[in-house]
Design a protein around this motif. Sequence first.
Motif, PDB file in Angstrom:
ATOM      1  N   SER A   8      34.074 -36.093   5.012  1.00  0.00           N
ATOM      2  CA  SER A   8      35.044 -35.013   5.194  1.00  0.00           C
ATOM      3  C   SER A   8      36.457 -35.482   4.871  1.00  0.00           C
ATOM      4  CB  SER A   8      34.976 -34.468   6.626  1.00  0.00           C
ATOM      5  OG  SER A   8      35.318 -35.470   7.566  1.00  0.00           O
TER       6      SER A   8
ATOM      7  N   CYS B 197      29.699 -34.532  11.050  1.00  0.00           N
ATOM      8  CA  CYS B 197      29.271 -33.349  11.804  1.00  0.00           C
ATOM      9  C   CYS B 197      29.312 -33.616  13.302  1.00  0.00           C
ATOM     10  CB  CYS B 197      27.868 -32.931  11.374  1.00  0.00           C
ATOM     11  SG  CYS B 197      27.780 -32.328   9.673  1.00  0.00           S
TER      12      CYS B 197
ATOM     13  N   PHE C  45      32.728 -30.716   4.583  1.00  0.00           N
ATOM     14  CA  PHE C  45      33.713 -29.739   5.051  1.00  0.00           C
ATOM     15  C   PHE C  45      33.760 -29.680   6.579  1.00  0.00           C
ATOM     16  CE2 PHE C  45      32.172 -27.964   0.903  1.00  0.00           C
ATOM     17  CZ  PHE C  45      33.292 -28.324   0.171  1.00  0.00           C
ATOM     18  N   SER C  46      33.210 -30.694   7.238  1.00  0.00           N
ATOM     19  CA  SER C  46      33.241 -30.738   8.705  1.00  0.00           C
ATOM     20  C   SER C  46      34.681 -30.681   9.205  1.00  0.00           C
ATOM     21  CB  SER C  46      32.594 -32.045   9.201  1.00  0.00           C
ATOM     22  OG  SER C  46      31.244 -32.109   8.845  1.00  0.00           O
TER      23      SER C  46
ATOM     24  N   THR D 119      32.208 -27.730  10.501  1.00  0.00           N
ATOM     25  CA  THR D 119      31.692 -26.507   9.907  1.00  0.00           C
ATOM     26  C   THR D 119      31.102 -25.604  10.972  1.00  0.00           C
ATOM     27  OG1 THR D 119      29.507 -27.454   9.450  1.00  0.00           O
ATOM     28  CG2 THR D 119      31.204 -27.700   7.751  1.00  0.00           C
TER      29      THR D 119
ATOM     30  N   ALA E 101      31.569 -18.216   7.265  1.00  0.00           N
ATOM     31  CA  ALA E 101      31.414 -19.661   7.422  1.00  0.00           C
ATOM     32  C   ALA E 101      32.784 -20.314   7.315  1.00  0.00           C
ATOM     33  CB  ALA E 101      30.470 -20.222   6.368  1.00  0.00           C
TER      34      ALA E 101
ATOM     35  N   GLY F 103      35.196 -23.987   7.593  1.00  0.00           N
ATOM     36  CA  GLY F 103      35.145 -25.428   7.388  1.00  0.00           C
ATOM     37  C   GLY F 103      36.499 -26.063   7.592  1.00  0.00           C
TER      38      GLY F 103
ATOM     39  N   ARG G 241      35.049 -20.750   4.143  1.00  0.00           N
ATOM     40  CA  ARG G 241      34.220 -21.189   3.023  1.00  0.00           C
ATOM     41  C   ARG G 241      33.677 -19.988   2.252  1.00  0.00           C
ATOM     42  NH1 ARG G 241      29.812 -25.140   5.405  1.00  0.00           N
ATOM     43  NH2 ARG G 241      29.397 -25.379   3.154  1.00  0.00           N
TER      44      ARG G 241
END
Length: 251
Positions: free
Chosen positions: A9, A130, A160-161, A163, A172, A174, A199
């Motif tokens: 990320s 994550c 893209f954490s 997320t 969604a 991110g 996102r």
Amino acid sequence: MPEADFRCSFASADDDEPIVGTAPTDAEVLLVEAPGPWGRDALRDNRLPESVRDHLASLDLKVFLLRRPDGSGGPGTHVFRATATPEGYDVRATLLDRPENLVGLDLDALPAHDSPLWLVCTNGKRDRCCAEIGRPIAGLLAREWPEGTWETTHLGGHRFSGTLLALPSGVALGRLDTGSALDACRAVLGGELPEGLTRGRAGRPGVEQVRELHVRAGGSPDAEVVALPGPIRRQSCGDTKVKGTTVYEVH
């Protein structure tokens, strides 16, 4: 960067990798409560009975496992089915007395579920970002929405954490952190798409995700969105593989 220090990320953000158009595209999703630890292959490595694990692996739809941020479980096993619609997702839900009752459950007969769900990706065995970024976010949101907040397995896009998938809207998000997550979720509840954190709307192709955000920002609905091969990059902390990415141009 030493392997132990690599965070996908951070690398993605440092490269200013575009986030728009990267939401999950699954049109139908099954969410099953499975407290306790998850392995890298969470659908196989969890504490659900073997008959349930085998059943979930046989289904022709995307399955996510859920657990509460505080580690609690029960009574019962929560099950949600989400099917994509033009507006987001139609969400259905039930509470089973025991997880074995999932085998043979008529998913088409589940009653509607209208309350918001916040699904935060936290499977550290799959990707460190994550877990390290997602778990504090899930704990924060659980204080605001204790019944609607869940930790979940792989949503896609570790880099893209943090997320998050919001249901029923399908939005969604991110690159969340504990400073932005609460306000971003409140904005989603108000029908907004937080700039720089969205996102896309899950359940639809990336081109359509990009087009919606373009129009919402004041762009022409007739604009052409083109998907092009993007840079090859490492996309996860969990392995050293490199994969191609996709970038979008709006004309």
